[in-house]
Write a protein that holds these residues in place. Sequence first.
Motif, short mmCIF file in Angstrom:
data_model
loop_
_atom_site.label_atom_id
_atom_site.label_comp_id
_atom_site.label_asym_id
_atom_site.label_seq_id
_atom_site.Cartn_x
_atom_site.Cartn_y
_atom_site.Cartn_z
N GLN A 70 42.47 30.72 40.42
CA GLN A 70 42.67 32.07 39.90
C GLN A 70 41.49 32.98 40.22
O GLN A 70 41.67 34.13 40.60
N TYR A 73 41.56 33.90 43.87
CA TYR A 73 42.61 34.88 44.12
C TYR A 73 42.15 36.28 43.68
O TYR A 73 42.30 37.26 44.40
N CYS A 74 41.56 36.35 42.46
CA CYS A 74 41.11 37.64 41.93
C CYS A 74 39.96 38.24 42.74
O CYS A 74 39.84 39.45 42.83
#
Length: 79
Positions: A70, A73-74
């Motif tokens: 995550q 991705y961010c």
Amino acid sequence: LASIIGNPFEVIKVRMQSDVTKYSNMLKAIHCIVEHEGVSRFWRGLIPSMVRSSLLTASQIGPYSWSKQQLKYCMGNDN
């Protein structure tokens, strides 16, 4: 491995906290435990400690991997 090394110190710590008059310092605690109960007493409770450590470590693997994905991705880093 950490449980095997750390367990004797945990036993000594608990004994010193539970009976301050009998175990006034670490060396006295070691001497009393070895003399009255034997060296093997230092590893009492080792198996539950190892099981707890294993379960804790295993429970952290999934959330760590998910969080790492995550964050990547961010941050825009898909490598």
